[in-house]
Design an enzyme around this catalytic site. Sequence first.
Site: not given
Lengths: 102, 206
Positions: B113, B116-118
């Site tokens: 991702c 961000c940090s999906c």
Amino acid sequence: MTMQTGAAPKFQPGERVRVDSRPALGHCRAPLFIRGQTGTVVTVHGTFRDPERLAYHQPGLPPQNLYKIRFKQTDLWLDYTGSPNDELEVDVYENWLLPATN
Amino acid sequence: MHDHHDHDLTFQADHDTGPASPYEVLEHAIRELLVEKGVLTNAEISEHIDKMATRNETLGAKVTARAWTDPEFKQRYLNDTRAALASMDIDIGDMAEYRVVENTPRIHNVIICTLCSCYPKLLLGYPPSWYKSVTYRSRTVREPRAVLQEFGVELPDGVEVRVHDSTADLRYIVLPMQPEETTDWPAEKLMAKISRDSLIGTSIPT
């Protein structure tokens, strides 16, 4: 967010599309490295509320069609050293997509 | 008396140093209101935090082992992930849709991702810190083969690398290839072969 009922998709699988190269203000889901780049629609995911508006406490309506777009890595990076067949897939909302010109 | 501690050597930042950010203040205020109004109790909030924090890749390994051993389930897992997971009593709720990308002898998939940090938290638990690092996020789109090599993944010639950037409302998980010598293994035994990283694409089950 889950899928919503929304307008029919403008683009179909197999179609070539270009990601808009407009500058983004604030919350943006089209990463810089694909802006202005041409790719191919792989999947039409359905419609979702627009996260770029949800981020500012707006309802994000009308829902946006979301697509999986496939790019060739060698198109994205001039100095790409892997295989010419390597690909990158990114989920892109319809309001960032234009018909491809090339 | 000389009171010397080797702070430089042993220092670890406190989790809650410094003034609260505006979002932390907002979260605090909303949480207190919810509790005060009787919508939630502190015990429920704490229980949910524990539930998320103790989640790990067990569910991911379980569904993968099922897909390896049950062709009909595998098709459903690939084509209608929500329904396939529901059939195993896994409710993905209303946060995001799940998609499965299948490794083949020709294609190796890896998930990132960049924004961000999906991450498929429901099936894998919280992401490892490297998954959230700027380095992993930026290098994996630009030089995925170099990153994979650093993870110890040696791809044979002719295998295409396909990077999936989860920028939106979908969460991706890799369906790795089943190691040949495990063909007749039962699902329970196969689970031990399936690591978290193999479901992100930064490892290959052997």
